[in-house]
Design a protein around this motif. Sequence first.
Motif, PDB file in Angstrom:
ATOM      1  N   GLY A 169       0.814  -1.204   0.000  1.00 49.83           N
ATOM      2  CA  GLY A 169       0.000   0.000   0.000  1.00 49.83           C
ATOM      3  C   GLY A 169       0.850   1.258   0.000  1.00 49.83           C
ATOM      4  O   GLY A 169       1.591   1.533  -0.948  1.00 49.83           O
ATOM      5  N   PRO A 170       0.807   2.028   1.059  1.00 52.56           N
ATOM      6  CA  PRO A 170       1.416   3.355   1.042  1.00 52.56           C
ATOM      7  C   PRO A 170       2.937   3.377   1.078  1.00 52.56           C
ATOM      8  O   PRO A 170       3.534   4.393   0.732  1.00 52.56           O
TER       9      PRO A 170
ATOM     10  N   ILE B  79      -2.424  14.803  -9.204  1.00 52.50           N
ATOM     11  CA  ILE B  79      -3.467  14.433 -10.167  1.00 52.50           C
ATOM     12  C   ILE B  79      -3.692  12.923 -10.157  1.00 52.50           C
ATOM     13  O   ILE B  79      -4.832  12.443 -10.170  1.00 52.50           O
ATOM     14  N   PHE B  80      -2.591  12.172 -10.134  1.00 51.96           N
ATOM     15  CA  PHE B  80      -2.656  10.723 -10.162  1.00 51.96           C
ATOM     16  C   PHE B  80      -3.484  10.191  -9.003  1.00 51.96           C
ATOM     17  O   PHE B  80      -4.399   9.372  -9.173  1.00 51.96           O
ATOM     18  N   PHE B  81      -3.198  10.647  -7.793  1.00 51.74           N
ATOM     19  CA  PHE B  81      -3.889  10.103  -6.634  1.00 51.74           C
ATOM     20  C   PHE B  81      -5.294  10.677  -6.439  1.00 51.74           C
ATOM     21  O   PHE B  81      -6.104  10.060  -5.743  1.00 51.74           O
TER      22      PHE B  81
ATOM     23  N   GLY C 297       1.322   9.503  -2.078  1.00 55.27           N
ATOM     24  CA  GLY C 297       1.611  10.672  -2.888  1.00 55.27           C
ATOM     25  C   GLY C 297       2.874  11.390  -2.434  1.00 55.27           C
ATOM     26  O   GLY C 297       3.686  11.837  -3.252  1.00 55.27           O
ATOM     27  N   ILE C 298       3.059  11.480  -1.124  1.00 51.77           N
ATOM     28  CA  ILE C 298       4.255  12.134  -0.580  1.00 51.77           C
ATOM     29  C   ILE C 298       5.512  11.327  -0.914  1.00 51.77           C
ATOM     30  O   ILE C 298       6.536  11.876  -1.342  1.00 51.77           O
ATOM     31  N   LEU C 299       5.449  10.002  -0.721  1.00 53.08           N
ATOM     32  CA  LEU C 299       6.616   9.156  -0.960  1.00 53.08           C
ATOM     33  C   LEU C 299       6.960   9.039  -2.447  1.00 53.08           C
ATOM     34  O   LEU C 299       8.113   8.808  -2.806  1.00 53.08           O
TER      35      LEU C 299
END
Length: 435
Positions: free
Chosen positions: A91-92, A123-125, A321-323
Motif C-alpha cells: 500500500g502506502p 493528479i494521479f492520486f 503521494g508524498i513518498l
Amino acid sequence: MRKIRDITTIGFALFAMFFGAGNLLLPPYIGLQIGNHVWVTILAFGLTGIFLPFLGILSVTNSGNDFNDLGHRINKNLTAILGAVIMICIGPLIATPRTAATTYEVGVLPFFPESNPIWTSLIFFCIVWLLAIIPSKVVDIVGSVLTPILLVILTVLVLLGLTNPLAPLEETALSGSTSFTLGFVEGYQTLDVLASVIFAGIIISATRAKGYNSVAEKNKIVIAAGVLAAICLFSIYGGLIYLGATSGIENNDISRSALLLHIANSHLGQYGTVAIAISIGLACLTTAIALTTGVGIFFTKLTNGKLSYKLLVTLTCIIAGILSVTGVDNIIQFAYPPLAFVYPIVITLVLYIVIFGRFVKSKLPYALALIASTIIATLNVMKIVDILHADILAWLTYIPFFAYELGWVMPSLVFFVVGVLIDWFKTPTVPNSQA
C-alpha cells in the motif's frame, strides 16, 4: 457465454491488478543483465512473479473468502500482524508510491521535461481516490475498460520486439544459476505474492457478486480467471525480458525508465514514447486502484469498522503521494530489505496451505514453518544490510540454497514436519471397543 464473459472480465482485472509499475520496468532491466540466459531467467521470474501469486489466490480460495480466513489455519493474531505488514508494503510504503513515480518518469517527464513530480502525484492520486472510493465498481472498471487497452499496446510492442530484435543475444559474465537467482529475487520487487493474498478477497467478492455463490462455482471461476491472468502475465513478462536482452544497450547502469523508453522508441518509432506513456499510465493506475482498495478493505475489517474505508483510502493516497516524489530507483532500492524479509514468510504460508492444507488441519505445523522462515529471513536481511559477523555469515552458507535467497525452504520444511510429529504423538490413541 455468460460464464466465459465473467471469467474474461475477472481474469483481465486480476492481470491489471498484478501488472503495475514494477512489472513493466523490471523485466527489460533483468533481460539487460542476463544476456543469453533468457529462458532460465524467464522461468525464475515467472515463479515469483506468476506461479506463486497464483498459488496465493488459490490458498485464500481454499481457506475462505479473504486473507483473514487464513488465520483459521495458523493463528488469528499472527495473521492480522502479517496482513498488516503486507498491506503497508503493497500500500502506502512501496508499491503504491512506485506507481505514481513511474507514471511521472516514463509517462510525463519525456513530454514535459520541466514538470514537477508533485503535480503528477497530486493528479494521479486524485484519480485513484475517485475510482477506489466505491470498491464494488473497481473490478468492472479495471477489467472491462482499462486492461484491454493496456494489453493491446504491450502485445504490439512485444511482437515487434520478437520479430525484429534490436540486437542479437550476447554472452554474459553471469552464470545460469546466477541468472536464475537474479530473476527469482527480482520477482520479489513485483510484490505480487504479497498482493495476491489480498487481491484474492476482491476477486472472490466480484465472483460472488456475479452470482457464483457455491464453493465449487466460486473456485472454478477464480481458478479459471487466475489461469487467464497467468497466461497474459507470462507472455508479457517473457517478451519484455527478451526485449531487454536484445536491446543493444551496453551500459548496464542505465535507469529502468530510460531502458524502457529506448525499447519503445526503437520499435515503435516516433509514436513509441506516446504508446509506452499510455501503457505506463494504465498499468500504474489500475494497480494503484487495486492496492488502495485492498488497503481500505483490509484495515476496515481489521479494526471492525473503527477506521472507515473512505478514511483509509484517503490516508493511503496522501502518504503514497508524498513518498512517490522520491523517484522509482530510490523506492526500489529502499524496498529490497523489507521485501527480502516478508516474502519468504508469505511464500511459506501460501505453499504449505496449498500443498498440505487438505491433509494437515492442525495449526502448529504451519506456525512452526512460519517461525523457521522468519528466522532465516531475518538473518538474510542482516546479511543484506551487512551487520552480520563473519563467523555467522560463514555458518549460513551451510544452509541449503541460502546463497540463492532460498535458505528458508529446508528449515521451514523441517519445522513443519516436527510440528506434524508433535501433533501425532500428542493425539491420544483410542482403544478398540471390546465385544
